[in-house]
Scaffold this motif. Structure first.
Motif, PDB file in Angstrom:
ATOM      1  N   LEU A   1       0.825  -1.206   0.000  1.00 61.10           N
ATOM      2  CA  LEU A   1       0.000   0.000   0.000  1.00 61.10           C
ATOM      3  C   LEU A   1       0.860   1.257   0.000  1.00 61.10           C
ATOM      4  O   LEU A   1       0.545   2.241  -0.695  1.00 61.10           O
ATOM      5  N   THR A   2       1.956   1.236   0.736  1.00 58.10           N
ATOM      6  CA  THR A   2       2.846   2.402   0.782  1.00 58.10           C
ATOM      7  C   THR A   2       3.478   2.659  -0.574  1.00 58.10           C
ATOM      8  O   THR A   2       3.540   3.806  -1.048  1.00 58.10           O
TER       9      THR A   2
ATOM     10  N   LEU B   1      -4.726  -0.204   8.956  1.00 54.91           N
ATOM     11  CA  LEU B   1      -3.605  -1.050   9.360  1.00 54.91           C
ATOM     12  C   LEU B   1      -2.828  -0.425  10.509  1.00 54.91           C
ATOM     13  O   LEU B   1      -2.390  -1.120  11.438  1.00 54.91           O
ATOM     14  N   ALA B   2      -2.643   0.896  10.451  1.00 55.06           N
ATOM     15  CA  ALA B   2      -1.937   1.582  11.535  1.00 55.06           C
ATOM     16  C   ALA B   2      -2.706   1.468  12.848  1.00 55.06           C
ATOM     17  O   ALA B   2      -2.125   1.241  13.919  1.00 55.06           O
ATOM     18  N   GLN B   3      -4.037   1.596  12.775  1.00 51.29           N
ATOM     19  CA  GLN B   3      -4.861   1.477  13.981  1.00 51.29           C
ATOM     20  C   GLN B   3      -4.823   0.055  14.528  1.00 51.29           C
ATOM     21  O   GLN B   3      -4.744  -0.151  15.755  1.00 51.29           O
ATOM     22  N   GLN B   4      -4.866  -0.927  13.632  1.00 48.05           N
ATOM     23  CA  GLN B   4      -4.782  -2.319  14.070  1.00 48.05           C
ATOM     24  C   GLN B   4      -3.446  -2.605  14.746  1.00 48.05           C
ATOM     25  O   GLN B   4      -3.388  -3.310  15.765  1.00 48.05           O
ATOM     26  N   ALA B   5      -2.373  -2.044  14.182  1.00 44.58           N
ATOM     27  CA  ALA B   5      -1.047  -2.242  14.791  1.00 44.58           C
ATOM     28  C   ALA B   5      -0.990  -1.575  16.157  1.00 44.58           C
ATOM     29  O   ALA B   5      -0.423  -2.137  17.109  1.00 44.58           O
ATOM     30  N   ALA B   6      -1.571  -0.374  16.262  1.00 45.11           N
ATOM     31  CA  ALA B   6      -1.576   0.338  17.551  1.00 45.11           C
ATOM     32  C   ALA B   6      -2.402  -0.428  18.578  1.00 45.11           C
ATOM     33  O   ALA B   6      -2.001  -0.569  19.737  1.00 45.11           O
ATOM     34  N   ASP B   7      -3.569  -0.933  18.168  1.00 50.21           N
ATOM     35  CA  ASP B   7      -4.405  -1.703  19.081  1.00 50.21           C
ATOM     36  C   ASP B   7      -3.706  -2.985  19.523  1.00 50.21           C
ATOM     37  O   ASP B   7      -3.770  -3.383  20.691  1.00 50.21           O
TER      38      ASP B   7
ATOM     39  N   MET C   1      -8.634   5.498  -1.252  1.00 49.58           N
ATOM     40  CA  MET C   1      -8.875   4.177  -0.695  1.00 49.58           C
ATOM     41  C   MET C   1      -7.632   3.644   0.019  1.00 49.58           C
ATOM     42  O   MET C   1      -7.713   3.095   1.127  1.00 49.58           O
ATOM     43  N   ILE C   2      -6.476   3.805  -0.606  1.00 48.52           N
ATOM     44  CA  ILE C   2      -5.230   3.317  -0.026  1.00 48.52           C
ATOM     45  C   ILE C   2      -4.909   4.055   1.268  1.00 48.52           C
ATOM     46  O   ILE C   2      -4.458   3.451   2.257  1.00 48.52           O
ATOM     47  N   GLN C   3      -5.131   5.354   1.293  1.00 48.65           N
ATOM     48  CA  GLN C   3      -4.889   6.123   2.514  1.00 48.65           C
ATOM     49  C   GLN C   3      -5.761   5.610   3.653  1.00 48.65           C
ATOM     50  O   GLN C   3      -5.299   5.497   4.800  1.00 48.65           O
ATOM     51  N   ARG C   4      -7.020   5.288   3.357  1.00 50.07           N
ATOM     52  CA  ARG C   4      -7.902   4.762   4.398  1.00 50.07           C
ATOM     53  C   ARG C   4      -7.456   3.373   4.848  1.00 50.07           C
ATOM     54  O   ARG C   4      -7.523   3.044   6.031  1.00 50.07           O
ATOM     55  N   MET C   5      -6.988   2.545   3.911  1.00 47.87           N
ATOM     56  CA  MET C   5      -6.500   1.207   4.271  1.00 47.87           C
ATOM     57  C   MET C   5      -5.265   1.290   5.158  1.00 47.87           C
ATOM     58  O   MET C   5      -5.128   0.537   6.124  1.00 47.87           O
ATOM     59  N   LEU C   6      -4.355   2.202   4.825  1.00 52.31           N
ATOM     60  CA  LEU C   6      -3.158   2.373   5.652  1.00 52.31           C
ATOM     61  C   LEU C   6      -3.524   2.851   7.051  1.00 52.31           C
ATOM     62  O   LEU C   6      -2.911   2.435   8.044  1.00 52.31           O
ATOM     63  N   ALA C   7      -4.529   3.719   7.136  1.00 54.50           N
ATOM     64  CA  ALA C   7      -4.969   4.186   8.457  1.00 54.50           C
ATOM     65  C   ALA C   7      -5.542   3.030   9.272  1.00 54.50           C
ATOM     66  O   ALA C   7      -5.295   2.930  10.497  1.00 54.50           O
TER      67      ALA C   7
END
Length: 230
Positions: free
Chosen positions: A163-164, A214-220, A206-212
């Motif tokens: 995604l990046t 994934l970042a939230q899942q990693a933080a959680d 769409m990609i920006q939302r997907m990365l967000a």
């Protein structure tokens, strides 16, 4: 005597007919040449087709890596990108063949983007400067090292890396397509370039939302792990 006169008239008629046919053929040839001249790609049309073809080739390759059977949550996105860009790549190759131009640009630069109807503004000048400074010659293209990493890593890390890379890839391609949509001479080129702008702008969001996500899942996940360790 009458037979000779009839033969002479017939010859005259045949010659007149041939002369008329020759004139018609000449007019038809001129018309065809005019039509070909009207669709002949300008340096901007050719430059866009060559540069965007290279751009699409990498996006297709990266998408295919994500469809190699390993687990991923991005299969649908990767397939959508690959399908759309394969079709567009075929169009651009067809134009280049029609114009008798090579598929690969003769130089690595983006000088064709200096040929617009107006001098480059600040945004375009920055884009061209970024392209000239890029090791790939085109901003947004992934380096061989980044591509190799995409091949090697697994799971969520691979999804995030894809995604990046695709976000940077699209953000680098949109300015090029927007320029061609505004400055191309051939209508079909302008239409495809405008479609690229629309499709890739939508995918950027769409990609920006997907990365967000994934970042939230990693933080959680990190917070859960930290709580469990206490």
């Amino acid at each position: 005597m009458a037979a000779r006169r009839s033969l002479g008239i017939a010859v005259v008629l045949v010659l007149a007919g041939l002369a008329t046919l020759a004139v018609q053929q000449q007019l038809a040839l001129r018309s065809v040449r005019a039509e070909l001249a009207a669709v002949a790609g300008s340096p901007i049309d050719v430059g866009f087709a060559q540069s965007m073809s290279l751009h699409h080739q990498q996006a297709i390759a990266m998408s295919k890596f994500m469809l190699d059977g390993r687990p991923t949550g991005l299969g649908r996105l990767a397939q959508t990108i690959a399908d759309a860009q394969i079709a567009e790549l075929g169009q651009m190759y067809g134009w280049l063949r029609l114009w008798n131009q090579p598929f690969v640009p003769p130089t690595r630069g983006m000088d064709w983007m200096l040929l617009g109807s107006e001098p480059p503004d600040a945004a375009l000048s920055k884009y061209l400067l970024d392209c000239s400074r890029s090791p790939t010659g085109m901003t947004g293209l992934a380096t061989p090292e980044q591509i190799n990493r995409l091949r090697q890593i697994e799971g969520a890390e691979r999804d995030r890396h894809f995604l990046t890379l695709m976000l940077a890839h699209h953000e680098g391609g949109v300015p090029m397509a927007r320029f061609a949509a505004d400055n191309g001479r051939v209508a079909a080129v302008r239409e495809l370039a405008a479609r690229v702008v629309m499709e890739q702008s939508r995918e950027i969001d769409m990609i920006q939302r997907m990365l967000a996500i994934l970042a939230q899942q990693a933080a959680d996940g990190g917070a859960s792990a930290g709580g469990a360790s206490k």
